[in-house]
Design an enzyme around this catalytic site. Structure first.
Site, PDB file in Angstrom:
ATOM      1  N   LYS A  15     100.482  86.838 -57.527  1.00 45.32           N
ATOM      2  CA  LYS A  15     101.473  85.876 -57.029  1.00 45.32           C
ATOM      3  C   LYS A  15     102.533  85.589 -58.100  1.00 45.32           C
ATOM      4  CE  LYS A  15      98.463  82.595 -55.966  1.00 45.32           C
ATOM      5  NZ  LYS A  15      97.143  83.189 -56.278  1.00 45.32           N
ATOM      6  N   ARG A  90      97.126  74.773 -51.419  1.00 44.24           N
ATOM      7  CA  ARG A  90      95.825  75.407 -51.637  1.00 44.24           C
ATOM      8  C   ARG A  90      94.762  74.832 -50.719  1.00 44.24           C
ATOM      9  NH1 ARG A  90      96.788  76.957 -57.290  1.00 44.24           N
ATOM     10  NH2 ARG A  90      95.162  78.347 -58.021  1.00 44.24           N
ATOM     11  N   ARG A 127      93.294  89.647 -67.828  1.00 44.79           N
ATOM     12  CA  ARG A 127      94.602  88.989 -67.747  1.00 44.79           C
ATOM     13  C   ARG A 127      94.926  88.214 -69.031  1.00 44.79           C
ATOM     14  NH1 ARG A 127      96.450  85.315 -62.768  1.00 44.79           N
ATOM     15  NH2 ARG A 127      94.855  83.816 -63.347  1.00 44.79           N
ATOM     16  N   ARG A 154      93.546  83.557 -70.556  1.00 46.59           N
ATOM     17  CA  ARG A 154      93.691  82.221 -69.986  1.00 46.59           C
ATOM     18  C   ARG A 154      92.336  81.523 -69.996  1.00 46.59           C
ATOM     19  NH1 ARG A 154      96.713  81.333 -64.245  1.00 46.59           N
ATOM     20  NH2 ARG A 154      94.881  80.122 -63.683  1.00 46.59           N
ATOM     21  N   ARG A 165      86.419  79.855 -59.224  1.00 46.55           N
ATOM     22  CA  ARG A 165      87.748  79.808 -58.608  1.00 46.55           C
ATOM     23  C   ARG A 165      87.788  80.628 -57.323  1.00 46.55           C
ATOM     24  NH1 ARG A 165      91.193  81.917 -63.092  1.00 46.55           N
ATOM     25  NH2 ARG A 165      92.984  81.626 -61.749  1.00 46.55           N
TER      26      ARG A 165
HETATM   27  P1  AMP Z   1      97.001  78.726 -60.872  1.00 48.62           P
HETATM   28  O1  AMP Z   1      97.804  79.029 -62.097  1.00 48.62           O
HETATM   29  O2  AMP Z   1      97.832  78.647 -59.628  1.00 48.62           O
HETATM   30  O3  AMP Z   1      95.806  79.624 -60.721  1.00 48.62           O
HETATM   31  O4  AMP Z   1      96.406  77.237 -61.091  1.00 48.62           O
HETATM   32  C1  AMP Z   1      95.545  76.934 -62.156  1.00 48.62           C
HETATM   33  C2  AMP Z   1      94.719  75.701 -61.841  1.00 48.62           C
HETATM   34  O5  AMP Z   1      95.587  74.567 -61.610  1.00 48.62           O
HETATM   35  C3  AMP Z   1      93.864  75.792 -60.595  1.00 48.62           C
HETATM   36  O6  AMP Z   1      92.633  76.444 -60.815  1.00 48.62           O
HETATM   37  C4  AMP Z   1      93.693  74.307 -60.247  1.00 48.62           C
HETATM   38  O7  AMP Z   1      92.750  73.692 -61.100  1.00 48.62           O
HETATM   39  C5  AMP Z   1      95.059  73.735 -60.587  1.00 48.62           C
HETATM   40  N1  AMP Z   1      95.984  73.783 -59.426  1.00 48.62           N
HETATM   41  C6  AMP Z   1      97.145  74.490 -59.328  1.00 48.62           C
HETATM   42  N2  AMP Z   1      97.729  74.308 -58.135  1.00 48.62           N
HETATM   43  C7  AMP Z   1      96.916  73.469 -57.446  1.00 48.62           C
HETATM   44  C8  AMP Z   1      96.959  72.919 -56.134  1.00 48.62           C
HETATM   45  N3  AMP Z   1      97.953  73.212 -55.273  1.00 48.62           N
HETATM   46  N4  AMP Z   1      95.946  72.082 -55.752  1.00 48.62           N
HETATM   47  C9  AMP Z   1      94.943  71.775 -56.593  1.00 48.62           C
HETATM   48  N5  AMP Z   1      94.818  72.283 -57.833  1.00 48.62           N
HETATM   49  C10 AMP Z   1      95.807  73.117 -58.281  1.00 48.62           C
END
Ligand code: AMP
Length: 212
Positions: A15, A90, A127, A154, A165
């Site tokens: 993404k 999400r 990653r 990360r 996740r």
């Molecule tokens: P990402 O970089 O999109 O994988 O987001 C990393 C982390 O941020 C996720 O594993 C969640 O803990 C938090 N996070 C990001 N976006 C959301 C969302 N829309 N709702 C809830 N938690 C989020």
């Protein structure tokens, strides 16, 4: 007409990588909730302190908190020509909130990047992200393409956290495929190919459904 895009798909589907290409193509802001939250954690803001532990475990932060962040962001003038949301919504309540936020702006176009769980686990194990600017998976060398900062794994890409996740994705985010699936602006994209091929597919699909 503004171009309002939403990227769906499991962690590691590409993404962020795709969003960086697409924002250049259409000149709309890339809004990554994960990146915004990581910045808040790094800066030690009240929001960052509130979400740090949950993020490290791979869980989702509270719908109200993240929806407040996104509502604020989508009210900024740079989203007038559209936006590219990456990591939001999400959950179903978040998707409902987003529909309310969009209201009578141009309809959402949903880009659902499909990738198998085996491939997700394989990709996330290798990653890297930039330690300086927090940008996701940039560059194959030792430095970030955007700012030159060092690349590090990360924190939430550790095996156990990845599995959590994925479970969170399956339980809470995958239902969005059904939520959006019947819309004419829903685009399903095969993510198990070279990034440039995926980008080309997305552009073709979006151009086919975007309102004019
Ligand atoms: P990402 O970089 O999109 O994988 O987001 C990393 C982390 O941020 C996720 O594993 C969640 O803990 C938090 N996070 C990001 N976006 C959301 C969302 N829309 N709702 C809830 N938690 C989020």
């Amino acid at each position: 007409m503004e171009l309002n895009l939403v990227m769906l798909g499991p962690p590691g589907a590409g993404k962020g990588t795709q969003a960086r290409q697409l924002r250049r193509k259409w000149n709309i802001p890339h809004i990554s909730t994960g990146a915004m939250l990581r910045e808040a954690v790094q800066a030690g803001t009240p929001l960052g302190r509130e979400v740090a532990v949950i993020m490290e475990s791979g869980g989702l932060i509270n719908d109200d908190i993240i929806t407040r962040v996104v509502t604020e962001r989508l009210s900024q003038p740079d989203t007038r020509s559209g936006f590219l949301l990456d990591g939001y919504p999400r959950t179903i309540p978040q998707a409902e909130s987003l529909d309310r936020m969009v209201g009578d702006r141009a309809p959402l176009i949903i880009i659902d990047i499909v990738l198998s769980e085996g491939e997700v686990v394989r990709r996330l194990a290798s990653r890297m992200v930039c330690a300086e600017c927090g940008t996701n998976a940039v560059g194959e060398g030792a430095a970030c393409h955007d700012c030159g900062g060092p690349l590090v794994p990360r924190a939430d890409d550790r095996k156990q956290v990845v599995l959590n996740r994925l479970k969170v994705y399956r339980d809470q985010t995958e239902p969005l495929v059904k939520y959006y699936g019947s819309r004419q602006t829903y685009c399903r994209i095969d993510g198990a190919r070279l990034p440039d091929d995926v980008t080309a597919d997305i552009i073709q699909a979006v151009e086919g459904v975007r309102p004019r």
